[in-house]
Design an enzyme around this catalytic site. Structure first.
Site, short mmCIF file in Angstrom:
data_model
loop_
_atom_site.label_atom_id
_atom_site.label_comp_id
_atom_site.label_asym_id
_atom_site.label_seq_id
_atom_site.Cartn_x
_atom_site.Cartn_y
_atom_site.Cartn_z
N ASP A 57 0.85 -1.18 0.00
CA ASP A 57 0.00 0.00 0.00
C ASP A 57 0.89 1.24 0.00
OD1 ASP A 57 -1.75 2.04 0.52
OD2 ASP A 57 -2.67 1.12 2.27
N ARG A 111 5.77 2.35 10.06
CA ARG A 111 5.68 3.54 9.22
C ARG A 111 6.69 4.56 9.74
NH1 ARG A 111 -0.94 4.05 8.46
NH2 ARG A 111 -1.22 2.01 7.46
N GLN A 126 -3.63 -2.90 12.82
CA GLN A 126 -5.02 -2.68 12.46
C GLN A 126 -5.64 -3.96 11.93
OE1 GLN A 126 -4.54 0.55 9.59
NE2 GLN A 126 -4.76 -0.85 7.87
N ASP A 246 -13.20 8.44 5.26
CA ASP A 246 -12.62 8.23 6.58
C ASP A 246 -13.69 8.32 7.64
OD1 ASP A 246 -10.12 8.04 5.42
OD2 ASP A 246 -9.53 10.11 5.90
N GLU A 259 -9.42 9.76 13.73
CA GLU A 259 -9.74 8.83 12.65
C GLU A 259 -9.56 7.40 13.13
OE1 GLU A 259 -7.71 7.21 8.60
OE2 GLU A 259 -7.60 9.39 8.89
N SER A 262 -10.05 4.08 7.56
CA SER A 262 -10.05 4.58 6.19
C SER A 262 -10.50 3.42 5.32
CB SER A 262 -8.65 5.05 5.79
OG SER A 262 -8.63 5.47 4.44
#
Length: 345
Positions: A57, A111, A126, A246, A259, A262
């Site tokens: 991704d 990340r 997640q 979102d 958030e 997504s």
């Protein structure tokens, strides 16, 4: 650069032991409800994929993946996943999952380019999910139905946690308010995108902002999206472009929007080619994933990710994601958190 919010007079409502027990309870209960609500079966996911195949991704298209050489593959490079948006679609095809059913998995990622703070960590965990759909499902009404099912699972999870820990009081809105990013810009024309998110989420409590990735009337997208997974350029029934969005909720501890997910209807052949051209990235059409999609070898689908640590942070009413997961933080941020009573793991 890190960004830290220190809530005034913050004190954790749960002990470290209660927090660890609560994390386990939330993760077990929510994923069961998600699986049942969307008819998903669990699959095992990779931590890394081969570089140069177009499977990872690309998130906003600018983040660097963590990479390393593989000795037994003549030093071919692998990269740690950012998320599994494309890998899941390949898996739907491999498992021949029929419309109305799907898969979910525990996704763990690194990340390295995140700006570290209350909501952002180097480590991302997640639930990544993907569900096969039909051509008739590629519309905003179907997208909204899926969002409501996910939010219902969140409401049930909040109820369980509040029953288990009476010192925690419920705060989630009962329903999700839907708005397109262009409508949101029209409503708050003088604000930045993040300021608009805070304003609308504070007003309604739970909001799904649609159409993330395409340019708005001010010449800018609400937020960046890679061109080859979510469909953000197809016109929907309400006359706006975009079949993604979102999910945000108001976080009363931090006093800002948060958030949680997504997600979106994924690109078909036409929308992917259109979005690659809009982003000047037509060369991606020669990658492994993209070739399979263009050849009609991948199913139509909808999917997304739901932050595990964020969900736990929200329901256990914590001020920092580091109270839920172990990660690395700037020393100054650790010092500030300790002084404010925020117990980083």
């Amino acid at each position: 650069m890190s960004y830290l919010i220190i809530p005034e007079n913050y004190r954790p409502k749960l002990s470290l032991r209660q927090t660890e027990q609560g994390i386990k309870l939330i993760k077990e209960f929510f994923q069961q409800n998600l699986s049942t609500g969307l008819q998903l079966r669990r699959v095992t996911a990779p931590l890394f994929v081969l570089q140069g195949m177009g499977i990872n991704d690309d998130l906003n298209g600018v983040e660097r993946a963590v990479t390393f050489p593989i000795k037994d593959l003549q030093d071919a490079r692998a990269e740690v996943v950012h998320s599994l948006a494309k890998w899941k679609r390949l898996t739907l095809a491999e498992y021949d999952v029929k419309p109305g059913y799907g898969i979910y998995t525990d996704m763990n990622a690194i990340r390295a380019d995140e700006s570290l703070g209350n909501l952002h960590s180097l480590y991302v965990d997640q639930w990544d999910w993907e569900r096969t759909i039909t051509e008739e499902d590629r519309n905003v009404a179907f997208l909204k139905r899926i969002v409501r099912r996910i939010y219902s699972a969140m409401l049930r999870t909040e109820y369980l946690i509040n029953e288990t820990y009476p010192e925690l009081e419920p705060f989630l809105a009962r329903e999700v308010f839907f708005i397109h990013s262009q409508q949101l810009l029209d409503m708050y024309p003088g604000m930045t995108a993040k300021e608009r998110e805070d304003a609308i989420t504070k007003k309604y409590g739970a909001v799904f902002i649609m159409g993330i990735g395409g340019k708005l009337s001010n010449g800018e997208p609400h937020d960046l999206r890679a061109p080859d997974y979510d469909d953000w350029s197809t016109m929907n029934e309400e006359g706006f472009a975009g079949l993604n969005g979102d999910l945000l909720v108001w976080n009363p501890i931090l006093g800002r929007a948060m958030e949680l997910s997504s997600m979106g209807v994924r690109v078909d052949k036409e929308s992917m080619l259109r979005q690659l051209e809009l982003c000047g990235q037509q060369q991606r059409s020669q990658l492994y994933f993209h070739k399979k999609l263009l050849a009609g070898e991948l199913p139509l689908c909808i999917g997304g990710g739901i932050g595990q640590s964020r969900l736990c942070m929200l329901f256990l009413q914590k001020a920092h994601i580091g109270e839920i997961q172990a990660s690395i933080w700037p020393e100054e941020q650790r010092r500030q958190c300790q002084a404010a009573g925020i117990q980083l793991i």
